[in-house]
Scaffold this motif. Sequence first.
Motif: not given
Length: 141
Positions: A69-74, A79-80, A115-120
């Motif tokens: 499962v891939i979940l994408k959050f703005s 996010l905190n 859990y990781f951040t990429k771009s926005e």
Amino acid sequence: MKLLIPFRIGYQYENWERYLEIQFDSDEEVFGGKLYCRYHWIGEQQKKFLGIIPNDTELIFYWDILSIVILKFSSTNNLNTLHNNLTTKFIHYEKNIINKVLISKFTHNAITYWYFTKSEYTFVIYGNPTDVEIFYNTLLC
């Protein structure tokens, strides 16, 4: 410890088939020598992950069994809170840098959560550890 996750790894495609739309031009792709089917969640109600609603959800099946499962959050979507929920649920976790991206890796009952951040966007990918690594390296880098 029970996790509040929207989709359980190992469940059948039939559980959600009327809420899924084929991802990309092809419904089948080969990664790491395995044939996967990728779907975008189009259900009327987005499912929460640890109490937070993702902006986008992708379900990836191997032989009609949910594998990833891939979940994408703005970046503005609690996010905190999401990271705090993960670190609270998973006391022990590791941090790695892969392709210049900091990834927090959590494991529970043979399921890995990245859990990781990429771009926005911030992503949570969960599933079988080998499959998660294959998809991270081929799709998101």
